[in-house]
Design a protein around this motif. Structure first.
Motif, short mmCIF file in Angstrom:
data_model
loop_
_atom_site.label_atom_id
_atom_site.label_comp_id
_atom_site.label_asym_id
_atom_site.label_seq_id
_atom_site.Cartn_x
_atom_site.Cartn_y
_atom_site.Cartn_z
N VAL A 1 32.91 11.96 10.19
CA VAL A 1 33.55 12.52 9.00
C VAL A 1 34.13 13.88 9.37
CG1 VAL A 1 33.18 13.25 6.63
CG2 VAL A 1 31.88 11.34 7.55
N PRO A 2 35.41 14.11 9.05
CA PRO A 2 36.01 15.41 9.36
C PRO A 2 35.35 16.55 8.58
CG PRO A 2 37.68 13.80 8.74
CD PRO A 2 36.37 13.18 8.49
N ALA B 1 35.52 20.32 1.52
CA ALA B 1 36.21 20.12 0.26
C ALA B 1 35.27 19.52 -0.80
CB ALA B 1 37.42 19.21 0.46
N ILE B 2 34.46 18.56 -0.40
CA ILE B 2 33.53 17.94 -1.33
C ILE B 2 32.44 18.94 -1.72
CG2 ILE B 2 31.81 16.11 -1.60
CD1 ILE B 2 33.59 14.41 0.27
N SER C 1 26.15 12.54 7.13
CA SER C 1 27.14 11.90 8.01
C SER C 1 26.58 11.69 9.41
CB SER C 1 28.43 12.73 8.06
OG SER C 1 28.23 13.93 8.75
N TRP C 2 25.69 12.59 9.85
CA TRP C 2 25.03 12.39 11.14
C TRP C 2 24.15 11.15 11.08
CZ3 TRP C 2 22.92 18.01 11.44
CH2 TRP C 2 23.96 18.89 11.76
N ALA C 3 23.43 10.99 9.97
CA ALA C 3 22.50 9.87 9.83
C ALA C 3 23.24 8.54 9.78
CB ALA C 3 21.66 10.05 8.58
N LEU C 4 24.42 8.54 9.19
CA LEU C 4 25.18 7.30 9.10
C LEU C 4 25.80 6.96 10.43
CD1 LEU C 4 26.94 7.76 5.68
CD2 LEU C 4 25.04 6.25 6.20
#
Length: 59
Positions: free
Chosen positions: A3-4, A10-11, A56-59
């Motif tokens: 994920v950038p 932004a989120i 995002s690391w976990a995914l």
């Protein structure tokens, strides 16, 4: 997932704006609690909001 960082920022800015003052005013020093404390689980005194970078690391 790769994920950038700009999308995570932004989120997170939208989330911070929702919690504190609104999207337009969500900048630097307006937050009442450190974001690392907010993203802790409820058991550890946080609000249970997921930390998107760690997720995002976990995914």
């Amino acid at each position: 997932m790769n994920v950038p960082k700009w999308s995570i920022k932004a989120i997170d800015k939208i989330n911070k704006g929702f919690l504190w003052q609104g999207k337009e005013k969500a900048n630097g020093g307006c937050c009442l609690v450190a974001w690392t404390k907010v993203t802790r689980p409820l058991d550890l005194g946080g609000l249970g909001i997921p930390n998107l970078e760690v997720m995002s690391w976990a995914l």
